[in-house]
Design a protein around this motif. Structure first.
Motif, PDB file in Angstrom:
ATOM      1  N   ARG A 122     -82.217   5.784   7.711  1.00 29.23           N
ATOM      2  CA  ARG A 122     -83.479   6.391   8.163  1.00 29.23           C
ATOM      3  C   ARG A 122     -83.343   7.908   8.264  1.00 29.23           C
ATOM      4  N   MET A 123     -82.219   8.344   8.807  1.00 32.42           N
ATOM      5  CA  MET A 123     -82.019   9.774   9.004  1.00 32.42           C
ATOM      6  C   MET A 123     -81.934  10.518   7.683  1.00 32.42           C
ATOM      7  N   ALA A 124     -81.334   9.879   6.673  1.00 30.00           N
ATOM      8  CA  ALA A 124     -81.198  10.530   5.372  1.00 30.00           C
ATOM      9  C   ALA A 124     -82.562  10.899   4.801  1.00 30.00           C
ATOM     10  N   LYS A 125     -83.541   9.993   4.952  1.00 32.60           N
ATOM     11  CA  LYS A 125     -84.884  10.273   4.448  1.00 32.60           C
ATOM     12  C   LYS A 125     -85.521  11.433   5.204  1.00 32.60           C
ATOM     13  N   LEU A 126     -85.315  11.477   6.517  1.00 32.72           N
ATOM     14  CA  LEU A 126     -85.877  12.564   7.319  1.00 32.72           C
ATOM     15  C   LEU A 126     -85.241  13.909   6.960  1.00 32.72           C
ATOM     16  N   ILE A 127     -83.925  13.889   6.824  1.00 34.65           N
ATOM     17  CA  ILE A 127     -83.206  15.148   6.566  1.00 34.65           C
ATOM     18  C   ILE A 127     -83.584  15.716   5.207  1.00 34.65           C
ATOM     19  N   ASN A 128     -83.756  14.861   4.230  1.00 31.96           N
ATOM     20  CA  ASN A 128     -84.113  15.343   2.898  1.00 31.96           C
ATOM     21  C   ASN A 128     -85.487  16.007   2.879  1.00 31.96           C
ATOM     22  N   ALA A 129     -86.359  15.602   3.808  1.00 31.06           N
ATOM     23  CA  ALA A 129     -87.727  16.108   3.792  1.00 31.06           C
ATOM     24  C   ALA A 129     -87.991  17.209   4.809  1.00 31.06           C
ATOM     25  N   CYS A 130     -87.059  17.424   5.760  1.00 30.37           N
ATOM     26  CA  CYS A 130     -87.364  18.336   6.860  1.00 30.37           C
ATOM     27  C   CYS A 130     -87.105  19.796   6.501  1.00 30.37           C
ATOM     28  N   GLN A 131     -87.863  20.683   7.133  1.00 37.77           N
ATOM     29  CA  GLN A 131     -87.688  22.127   6.978  1.00 37.77           C
ATOM     30  C   GLN A 131     -87.538  22.734   8.379  1.00 37.77           C
ATOM     31  N   LEU A 132     -86.328  22.715   8.899  1.00 41.82           N
ATOM     32  CA  LEU A 132     -86.082  23.203  10.248  1.00 41.82           C
ATOM     33  C   LEU A 132     -85.779  24.692  10.236  1.00 41.82           C
ATOM     34  N   GLU A 133     -86.008  25.302  11.390  1.00 39.12           N
ATOM     35  CA  GLU A 133     -85.595  26.687  11.548  1.00 39.12           C
ATOM     36  C   GLU A 133     -84.074  26.772  11.556  1.00 39.12           C
ATOM     37  N   ALA A 134     -83.557  27.967  11.310  1.00 34.73           N
ATOM     38  CA  ALA A 134     -82.111  28.152  11.197  1.00 34.73           C
ATOM     39  C   ALA A 134     -81.398  27.708  12.467  1.00 34.73           C
ATOM     40  N   ARG A 135     -81.952  28.056  13.641  1.00 35.60           N
ATOM     41  CA  ARG A 135     -81.299  27.707  14.902  1.00 35.60           C
ATOM     42  C   ARG A 135     -81.257  26.196  15.094  1.00 35.60           C
ATOM     43  N   GLU A 136     -82.366  25.537  14.768  1.00 38.36           N
ATOM     44  CA  GLU A 136     -82.406  24.081  14.906  1.00 38.36           C
ATOM     45  C   GLU A 136     -81.436  23.397  13.951  1.00 38.36           C
ATOM     46  N   SER A 137     -81.376  23.910  12.731  1.00 34.27           N
ATOM     47  CA  SER A 137     -80.457  23.332  11.747  1.00 34.27           C
ATOM     48  C   SER A 137     -79.013  23.464  12.203  1.00 34.27           C
ATOM     49  N   ILE A 138     -78.664  24.619  12.779  1.00 36.88           N
ATOM     50  CA  ILE A 138     -77.294  24.840  13.244  1.00 36.88           C
ATOM     51  C   ILE A 138     -76.962  23.885  14.382  1.00 36.88           C
ATOM     52  N   ILE A 139     -77.917  23.697  15.313  1.00 39.06           N
ATOM     53  CA  ILE A 139     -77.681  22.791  16.449  1.00 39.06           C
ATOM     54  C   ILE A 139     -77.470  21.360  15.960  1.00 39.06           C
ATOM     55  N   LEU A 140     -78.349  20.896  15.066  1.00 39.43           N
ATOM     56  CA  LEU A 140     -78.202  19.541  14.545  1.00 39.43           C
ATOM     57  C   LEU A 140     -76.923  19.397  13.727  1.00 39.43           C
ATOM     58  N   ALA A 141     -76.608  20.391  12.933  1.00 35.31           N
ATOM     59  CA  ALA A 141     -75.393  20.339  12.115  1.00 35.31           C
ATOM     60  C   ALA A 141     -74.159  20.221  12.997  1.00 35.31           C
ATOM     61  N   SER A 142     -74.145  20.952  14.110  1.00 35.58           N
ATOM     62  CA  SER A 142     -73.003  20.870  15.018  1.00 35.58           C
ATOM     63  C   SER A 142     -72.898  19.487  15.647  1.00 35.58           C
ATOM     64  N   LEU A 143     -74.071  18.864  15.913  1.00 32.08           N
ATOM     65  CA  LEU A 143     -74.067  17.507  16.464  1.00 32.08           C
ATOM     66  C   LEU A 143     -73.495  16.507  15.460  1.00 32.08           C
ATOM     67  N   PHE A 144     -73.873  16.638  14.178  1.00 34.25           N
ATOM     68  CA  PHE A 144     -73.326  15.751  13.152  1.00 34.25           C
ATOM     69  C   PHE A 144     -71.809  15.940  13.032  1.00 34.25           C
ATOM     70  N   GLU A 145     -71.380  17.205  13.100  1.00 40.10           N
ATOM     71  CA  GLU A 145     -69.948  17.482  12.954  1.00 40.10           C
ATOM     72  C   GLU A 145     -69.159  16.909  14.123  1.00 40.10           C
ATOM     73  N   ARG A 146     -69.677  17.077  15.335  1.00 38.40           N
ATOM     74  CA  ARG A 146     -68.990  16.549  16.518  1.00 38.40           C
ATOM     75  C   ARG A 146     -68.947  15.021  16.491  1.00 38.40           C
ATOM     76  N   THR A 147     -70.047  14.414  16.070  1.00 38.41           N
ATOM     77  CA  THR A 147     -70.092  12.954  15.995  1.00 38.41           C
ATOM     78  C   THR A 147     -69.089  12.434  14.972  1.00 38.41           C
ATOM     79  N   ALA A 148     -68.976  13.135  13.855  1.00 38.27           N
ATOM     80  CA  ALA A 148     -68.031  12.719  12.809  1.00 38.27           C
ATOM     81  C   ALA A 148     -66.593  12.725  13.312  1.00 38.27           C
ATOM     82  N   GLN A 149     -66.299  13.598  14.265  1.00 41.29           N
ATOM     83  CA  GLN A 149     -64.944  13.689  14.799  1.00 41.29           C
ATOM     84  C   GLN A 149     -64.679  12.694  15.924  1.00 41.29           C
ATOM     85  N   GLN A 150     -65.701  11.948  16.341  1.00 42.37           N
ATOM     86  CA  GLN A 150     -65.540  11.025  17.472  1.00 42.37           C
ATOM     87  C   GLN A 150     -65.921   9.599  17.089  1.00 42.37           C
TER      88      GLN A 150
END
Length: 319
Positions: free
Chosen positions: A227-255
């Motif tokens: 589900r998330m893949a479809k949302l991410i492919n279509a979303c246009q987030l601001e730079a700050r929001e993208s960085i916050i979400l990207a950091s969440l994905f990175e932290r989750t990948a490490q845990q």
């Protein structure tokens, strides 16, 4: 089980059953080998249950045959009458797996025209030898532990790769292969679940749902990622929001390890929700759609992590 191991077990069980029946002086000793072949199944649990059902079915068949042959005689049509009574009764008690081997034993009574207790004992002994040796050989089942642990590592690595691909897409706009990785993970989880279900059915006395529930939990997480893949492919987030979400994905990948409770990630998501709620309300349709996509992604991430947290809470003693 590899075909070579299965073949060797079948040969040994069959030959030994016949030899033992002949050694005991039983008539129709080769039937013990046939029953051994029919009783060798894929798992210990299924073999034990099948042997039990066939034992009851054998006693039922011999009792019906004894009554019919003793009262009416030894004719082909009396065999038909036996089948008319025995088959539906066996199905009623769910002992239908014993119809073929039990009827083979009954034909011995017909051929010998003998329903004495001694000859009935001969037939019971043939069954016990064949089914008993099959159970003995089915005590050996190759361990699946190494294969299961390999699946654990492969699943974890693929999940990490998918989450990091999401991170790259948000930061660099490169997320072209996430669907293929998700499909690959689905296939891998299906293979893993087949192995763990087989391994579980080989544990007769000590069973645990840990491995089954682990891979089912990962399968549920993968549905969220789709589900998330479809949302991410279509979303246009601001730079700050993208960085916050990207950091969440990175932290989750490490845990992602089984031993990590991942509770801190839920705290992070709660903080992100609060931060985004405090931002000014969207002024345009595009801003509204972007904000809605952002909140949906956070909701999906919370579900993804909660699945892991719930699993950890249930099985933390086993880990």
């Amino acid at each position: 089980m590899p075909i070579l191991e299965r073949t060797i077990k079948l040969i040994l069980a069959t030959v030994l059953a016949i030899y033992l029946a002949e050694f005991l002086g039983l008539a129709y000793a080769t039937s013990a080998g046939i029953i051994a072949i029919l009783s060798l199944l894929d798992t210990r649990k299924s073999s034990l249950k099948m042997a039990q059902n066939r034992l009851f079915s054998t006693f039922l068949a011999l009792a019906i045959a004894w009554g019919i042959f003793s009262l009416i005689g030894f004719e082909i049509w009396t065999l038909a009458l036996y089948l008319l009574l025995y088959v539906p009764t066996a199905y009623y008690f769910r002992w239908e797996a014993g119809i073929a081997p039990s009827t083979v034993l009954v034909t011995h009574l017909l051929l010998e025209k003998n329903t004495s207790l001694v000859f009935l004992g001969n037939e019971v002994a043939i069954f016990l030898i064949g089914a008993g040796l099959a159970l003995v050989f089915n005590l050996y089942m190759p361990s699946q532990e190494a294969k299961i642990q390999s699946y654990h590592h492969q699943v974890k690595d693929l999940l990490q790769l998918i989450l990091l691909r999401f991170q790259d897409f948000l930061l660099k706009g490169d997320g072209r292969n996430e669907a293929s990785l998700i499909n690959q993970l689905d296939d891998l989880l299906s293979q893993a679940l087949k192995v763990v279900y087989l391994d579980r059915h080989n544990q007769v006395f000590h069973q645990t749902n840990y491995q089954v529930h682990y891979f089912e939990m990962r399968r549920a997480q993968n549905k969220v990622l789709r589900r998330m893949a479809k949302l991410i492919n279509a979303c246009q987030l601001e730079a700050r929001e993208s960085i916050i979400l990207a950091s969440l994905f990175e932290r989750t990948a490490q845990q992602l390890s089984r031993e990590n409770p991942a509770l801190e990630l839920l705290d992070d998501i709660a903080l992100f929700h609060q931060t985004f709620r405090e931002r000014p309300l969207p002024q345009t349709r595009q801003e509204f759609e972007t904000r809605a996509t952002l909140f949906q992604l956070l909701q999906d991430m919370e579900e993804f992590i909660q699945l892991k947290v719930d699993f950890y809470q249930e099985y933390k003693e086993e880990m």
